[in-house]
Write an enzyme that holds these catalytic residues in place. Structure first.
Site, short mmCIF file in Angstrom:
data_model
loop_
_atom_site.label_atom_id
_atom_site.label_comp_id
_atom_site.label_asym_id
_atom_site.label_seq_id
_atom_site.Cartn_x
_atom_site.Cartn_y
_atom_site.Cartn_z
N ASN A 1 0.86 -1.19 0.00
CA ASN A 1 0.00 0.00 0.00
C ASN A 1 0.90 1.24 0.00
O ASN A 1 2.10 1.13 0.19
CB ASN A 1 -0.93 -0.05 1.22
CG ASN A 1 -0.14 -0.01 2.51
OD1 ASN A 1 0.48 0.99 2.85
ND2 ASN A 1 -0.10 -1.14 3.23
N ASP B 1 -3.54 -6.78 5.81
CA ASP B 1 -4.38 -7.75 6.54
C ASP B 1 -4.23 -9.15 5.97
O ASP B 1 -4.42 -10.14 6.68
CB ASP B 1 -5.85 -7.32 6.45
CG ASP B 1 -6.10 -6.06 7.26
OD1 ASP B 1 -5.70 -6.03 8.43
OD2 ASP B 1 -6.68 -5.11 6.70
N ILE C 1 -1.52 -7.05 14.65
CA ILE C 1 -0.51 -6.66 15.64
C ILE C 1 -1.15 -5.84 16.76
O ILE C 1 -0.96 -6.12 17.95
CB ILE C 1 0.64 -5.86 14.97
CG1 ILE C 1 1.19 -6.63 13.78
CG2 ILE C 1 1.75 -5.55 15.98
CD1 ILE C 1 2.15 -5.84 12.91
N LYS D 1 -13.73 0.63 15.36
CA LYS D 1 -12.43 -0.05 15.27
C LYS D 1 -11.70 -0.02 16.60
O LYS D 1 -11.04 -0.98 17.00
CB LYS D 1 -11.58 0.60 14.17
CG LYS D 1 -10.36 -0.22 13.80
CD LYS D 1 -9.77 0.15 12.45
CE LYS D 1 -10.47 -0.55 11.31
NZ LYS D 1 -9.85 -0.31 10.00
#
Ligand code: PMT
Length: 411
Positions: free
Chosen positions: A218, A287, A317, A352
């Site tokens: 990314n 992910d 993590i 989240k």
């Protein structure tokens, strides 16, 4: 030095003052970069050029770049008779760079026979010394004894680099990189409210290999995590940075571990986590990783149109290390989201934070201008475990980092 290195956009230092003592050395001219970077941040910089420095550069050079005042000789006609006391009254930190062998000797003796040594003697704030000299002069026991004395008295040394000196000799003696001087100067101007804390920061992207030449990743640049690592170090923390590929330069005092994949990042972070007080999980961790094709290049000849690649789930993590928190440990997570507006972003950040059980979570929109991946600025929706929430307008990532650390310390 790029004037756009980490923290050069911070507004936190505006109005502070650094006094810069410059001694005779070929490296004198490199201080113009430090001066320009500090002036862009509205840090007030005054300068003293020793007699040796005035052989290499002129006061006008530093005046033209915004230094004020620029001191020279102690008893120059028209000079304020108390000029040797003035930086000690008004500057918050003093940096002597390049610090010559002669300057180190005079400072260690407590001499006050020239403007710079007198100003240093009358200065009670943090004193930084960045020596630069011939490697044999640096190695000499007299120089080393002066350095030890100055260290014992609380001066901070920015050690010289190894390499080829201007005279052609090889060894330790070259002025430290200007970014190091700049960051140390900022550190000397910063509150040391994180002294004694150990901080883990993950930053940058991960890179998940598929075949011998291709990978899944990314666009994270590591700027947001780099700003957090640097802000914690500036405020006195001991920092460990676990960096994905392509992350920015950081001060050499930050312990840096380079990793490639999400699994490597997880292993490196998990190993140090039990010893940390704070964890800032800024990295854009993949992910999923593609199931490896193998070490060879996948050839398109003979490949089916629209073939499939299977993806395997990576460890989380932030969620795993939050679940392993010891008493007193706190975690900061991020959320990179595409959202229509900041309220929608806040809802995603809230969910989240709860899912990963972070103490604090900062959501950033990655579909807006001036925010998210690769941008020097960020707009944030921040939410903590006590239900406190704030939406922050676009600001430099260095300022976002500073505010997030202050919030973590308050929690
Ligand atoms: O690096 P820059 O170019 O400066 O850009 C900054 C940033 C956009 C990368 C940064 O501000 C950011 O949002 N980082 C988190 C990116 C991300 O992976 O978001 P996420 O929503 O997928 O993950 C949520 C949190 O879990 C993050 O704290 C992430 O580090 C963590 N995570 C995610 C997956 C995983 N396997 N392990 C994790 O620890």
């Amino acid at each position: 030095m790029s004037l756009d290195c980490l923290f050069s956009r911070s507004r936190h230092f505006a109005g502070k003052r650094l006094h810069l003592g410059i001694c005779g050395s070929v490296a004198c001219y490199r201080l113009t970069d430090v001066l320009r970077a500090l002036r862009l941040m509205d840090v007030h910089v005054s300068v003293t050029l020793t007699a040796g420095a005035r052989q290499f550069v002129t006061p006008l050079l530093f005046e033209a770049l915004g230094a004020m005042p620029v001191y020279g000789e102690m008893f120059a006609p028209g000079e304020d008779p108390f000029a040797h006391l003035e930086p000690g009254q008004h500057a918050q930190a003093m940096l002597v760079a390049p610090a010559s062998a002669d300057a180190l000797s005079r400072l260690a003796q407590g001499a006050a026979s020239d403007m710079l040594s007198a100003q240093a003697l009358a200065f009670e704030g943090p004193l930084l010394l960045a020596p630069a000299m011939n490697p044999r002069m640096w190695r000499h026991p007299a120089t080393q004894a002066n350095v030890a004395t100055l260290r014992e008295r609380g001066a901070r040394l920015i050690l010289p680099d190894c390499g080829r000196a201007a005279c052609g000799d090889e060894g330790q003696g070259r002025l430290a990189p200007v970014e190091e001087l700049f960051w140390h100067a900022l550190r000397a101007l910063s509150p040391q409210d994180m002294a004694g804390r150990r901080v883990l920061v993950t930053l940058g992207p991960t890179r998940e290999p598929w075949d011998g030449v291709r990978y899944w990743s990314n666009p994270s640049s590591g700027q947001m995590g780099g700003a957090l690592a640097l802000a914690a170090w500036l405020r006195g923390a001991e920092v460990t940075a676990v960096c994905g590929p392509g992350c920015p330069a950081l001060p050499s005092e930050i312990r840096r571990t380079e990793v490639l994949t999400a699994r490597d990042m997880f292993a490196a972070a998990a190993e140090v986590w039990p010893d940390m007080h704070l964890g800032c999980f800024t990295a854009a961790v993949a992910d999923f990783s593609p199931e490896p094709y193998g070490p060879d290049k996948f050839k398109k000849e003979g490949a089916q149109d629209g073939f499939s690649v299977r993806f395997l789930t990576n460890p989380d993590i932030l969620a795993t290390l939050s679940a392993r928190r010891l008493p007193g440990q706190k975690t900061l997570g991020f959320a990179a989201e595409t959202a229509p507006d900041m309220e929608a972003l806040m809802a995603l950040a809230r969910a989240k934070r709860a899912r990963k059980d972070a103490d604090l979570l900062a959501g950033n929109r990655v579909n807006g201008e001036g925010s998210g991946f690769g941008s020097p600025t960020n707009s944030m929706a921040v939410t903590d475990r006590n239900g406190h929430e704030e939406i922050w307008p676009q600001q430099a990532k260095s300022d976002v980092a500073w505010e997030l650390l202050s919030w973590l310390l308050r929690l």
